[in-house]
Design a protein around this motif. Sequence first.
Motif, PDB file in Angstrom:
ATOM      1  N   TRP A   1       0.838  -1.207   0.000  1.00  0.00           N
ATOM      2  CA  TRP A   1       0.000   0.000   0.000  1.00  0.00           C
ATOM      3  C   TRP A   1       0.870   1.253   0.000  1.00  0.00           C
ATOM      4  N   LEU A   2       1.897   1.295   0.852  1.00  0.00           N
ATOM      5  CA  LEU A   2       2.800   2.448   0.891  1.00  0.00           C
ATOM      6  C   LEU A   2       3.435   2.692  -0.477  1.00  0.00           C
ATOM      7  N   TYR A   3       3.911   1.626  -1.088  1.00  0.00           N
ATOM      8  CA  TYR A   3       4.625   1.760  -2.353  1.00  0.00           C
ATOM      9  C   TYR A   3       3.719   2.267  -3.467  1.00  0.00           C
ATOM     10  N   PHE A   4       2.486   1.744  -3.549  1.00  0.00           N
ATOM     11  CA  PHE A   4       1.602   2.130  -4.641  1.00  0.00           C
ATOM     12  C   PHE A   4       0.796   3.388  -4.353  1.00  0.00           C
ATOM     13  N   ARG A   5       0.561   3.720  -3.097  1.00  0.00           N
ATOM     14  CA  ARG A   5      -0.266   4.875  -2.765  1.00  0.00           C
ATOM     15  C   ARG A   5       0.517   6.172  -2.844  1.00  0.00           C
ATOM     16  N   PHE A   6       1.778   6.151  -2.456  1.00  0.00           N
ATOM     17  CA  PHE A   6       2.610   7.347  -2.429  1.00  0.00           C
ATOM     18  C   PHE A   6       3.756   7.182  -3.416  1.00  0.00           C
ATOM     19  N   PRO A   7       4.303   8.269  -3.934  1.00  0.00           N
ATOM     20  CA  PRO A   7       5.411   8.163  -4.897  1.00  0.00           C
ATOM     21  C   PRO A   7       6.733   7.850  -4.191  1.00  0.00           C
ATOM     22  N   LEU A   8       6.860   6.612  -3.725  1.00  0.00           N
ATOM     23  CA  LEU A   8       8.049   6.177  -2.996  1.00  0.00           C
ATOM     24  C   LEU A   8       8.828   5.152  -3.809  1.00  0.00           C
ATOM     25  N   SER A   9      10.126   5.111  -3.572  1.00  0.00           N
ATOM     26  CA  SER A   9      10.940   4.040  -4.139  1.00  0.00           C
ATOM     27  C   SER A   9      10.881   2.848  -3.181  1.00  0.00           C
ATOM     28  N   PHE A  10      11.412   1.719  -3.608  1.00  0.00           N
ATOM     29  CA  PHE A  10      11.452   0.547  -2.736  1.00  0.00           C
ATOM     30  C   PHE A  10      12.222   0.873  -1.452  1.00  0.00           C
ATOM     31  N   HIS A  11      13.342   1.578  -1.605  1.00  0.00           N
ATOM     32  CA  HIS A  11      14.181   1.882  -0.444  1.00  0.00           C
ATOM     33  C   HIS A  11      13.492   2.833   0.526  1.00  0.00           C
ATOM     34  N   GLU A  12      12.779   3.817   0.013  1.00  0.00           N
ATOM     35  CA  GLU A  12      12.068   4.751   0.895  1.00  0.00           C
ATOM     36  C   GLU A  12      10.967   4.037   1.671  1.00  0.00           C
ATOM     37  N   ALA A  13      10.238   3.162   1.005  1.00  0.00           N
ATOM     38  CA  ALA A  13       9.199   2.400   1.694  1.00  0.00           C
ATOM     39  C   ALA A  13       9.829   1.438   2.710  1.00  0.00           C
ATOM     40  N   GLU A  14      10.984   0.869   2.371  1.00  0.00           N
ATOM     41  CA  GLU A  14      11.696  -0.003   3.314  1.00  0.00           C
ATOM     42  C   GLU A  14      12.088   0.763   4.573  1.00  0.00           C
ATOM     43  N   GLU A  15      12.540   2.016   4.413  1.00  0.00           N
ATOM     44  CA  GLU A  15      12.910   2.839   5.569  1.00  0.00           C
ATOM     45  C   GLU A  15      11.703   3.121   6.459  1.00  0.00           C
ATOM     46  N   LEU A  16      10.545   3.363   5.853  1.00  0.00           N
ATOM     47  CA  LEU A  16       9.333   3.572   6.639  1.00  0.00           C
ATOM     48  C   LEU A  16       8.960   2.316   7.410  1.00  0.00           C
ATOM     49  N   MET A  17       9.139   1.158   6.797  1.00  0.00           N
ATOM     50  CA  MET A  17       8.849  -0.099   7.485  1.00  0.00           C
ATOM     51  C   MET A  17       9.887  -0.351   8.588  1.00  0.00           C
ATOM     52  N   LEU A  18      11.126   0.062   8.363  1.00  0.00           N
ATOM     53  CA  LEU A  18      12.170  -0.095   9.370  1.00  0.00           C
ATOM     54  C   LEU A  18      11.836   0.719  10.618  1.00  0.00           C
ATOM     55  N   GLN A  19      11.239   1.881  10.442  1.00  0.00           N
ATOM     56  CA  GLN A  19      10.815   2.687  11.582  1.00  0.00           C
ATOM     57  C   GLN A  19       9.740   1.978  12.399  1.00  0.00           C
ATOM     58  N   ARG A  20       8.998   1.082  11.771  1.00  0.00           N
ATOM     59  CA  ARG A  20       7.986   0.284  12.468  1.00  0.00           C
ATOM     60  C   ARG A  20       8.579  -0.997  13.039  1.00  0.00           C
ATOM     61  N   GLY A  21       9.876  -1.232  12.802  1.00  0.00           N
ATOM     62  CA  GLY A  21      10.539  -2.407  13.348  1.00  0.00           C
ATOM     63  C   GLY A  21      10.524  -3.617  12.432  1.00  0.00           C
ATOM     64  N   VAL A  22      10.205  -3.435  11.159  1.00  0.00           N
ATOM     65  CA  VAL A  22      10.149  -4.538  10.198  1.00  0.00           C
ATOM     66  C   VAL A  22      11.330  -4.411   9.254  1.00  0.00           C
ATOM     67  N   ILE A  23      12.196  -5.418   9.242  1.00  0.00           N
ATOM     68  CA  ILE A  23      13.377  -5.410   8.379  1.00  0.00           C
ATOM     69  C   ILE A  23      13.111  -6.331   7.191  1.00  0.00           C
ATOM     70  N   ILE A  24      13.131  -5.752   5.998  1.00  0.00           N
ATOM     71  CA  ILE A  24      12.953  -6.540   4.775  1.00  0.00           C
ATOM     72  C   ILE A  24      14.038  -6.150   3.788  1.00  0.00           C
ATOM     73  N   SER A  25      14.343  -7.041   2.872  1.00  0.00           N
ATOM     74  CA  SER A  25      15.361  -6.756   1.865  1.00  0.00           C
ATOM     75  C   SER A  25      14.712  -6.106   0.639  1.00  0.00           C
ATOM     76  N   HIS A  26      15.557  -5.521  -0.181  1.00  0.00           N
ATOM     77  CA  HIS A  26      15.088  -4.887  -1.410  1.00  0.00           C
ATOM     78  C   HIS A  26      14.426  -5.912  -2.330  1.00  0.00           C
ATOM     79  N   GLU A  27      15.002  -7.091  -2.413  1.00  0.00           N
ATOM     80  CA  GLU A  27      14.449  -8.131  -3.277  1.00  0.00           C
ATOM     81  C   GLU A  27      13.090  -8.615  -2.780  1.00  0.00           C
ATOM     82  N   THR A  28      12.917  -8.740  -1.461  1.00  0.00           N
ATOM     83  CA  THR A  28      11.631  -9.127  -0.892  1.00  0.00           C
ATOM     84  C   THR A  28      10.577  -8.093  -1.244  1.00  0.00           C
TER      85      THR A  28
END
Length: 76
Positions: free
Chosen positions: A23-50
């Motif tokens: 939802w974050l990736y498609f709703r807002f103009p974010l890159s994979f890395h920017e959305a990953e950083e937002l998820m990291l702030q929530r405590g979720v660590i995911i890789s770029h490939e995931t």
Amino acid sequence: MSSATPSYQGRRYPMKIISHYVWLYFRFPLSFHEAEELMLQRGVIISHETARLWCATFGQAHANGLRRRRPQPRDK
């Protein structure tokens, strides 16, 4: 291409986390890395490939849902 919703069964992360990332990736103009950083702030660590695989697998269903709920000119 089938219109059925992809299955979340057998995934490492719960459906809520995957849905929120996609939802974050498609709703807002974010890159994979920017959305990953937002998820990291929530405590979720995911890789770029995931992240890329989630968007490829579940992205179309989420994008269709967002498009369907877009406000119309006649809405108040």
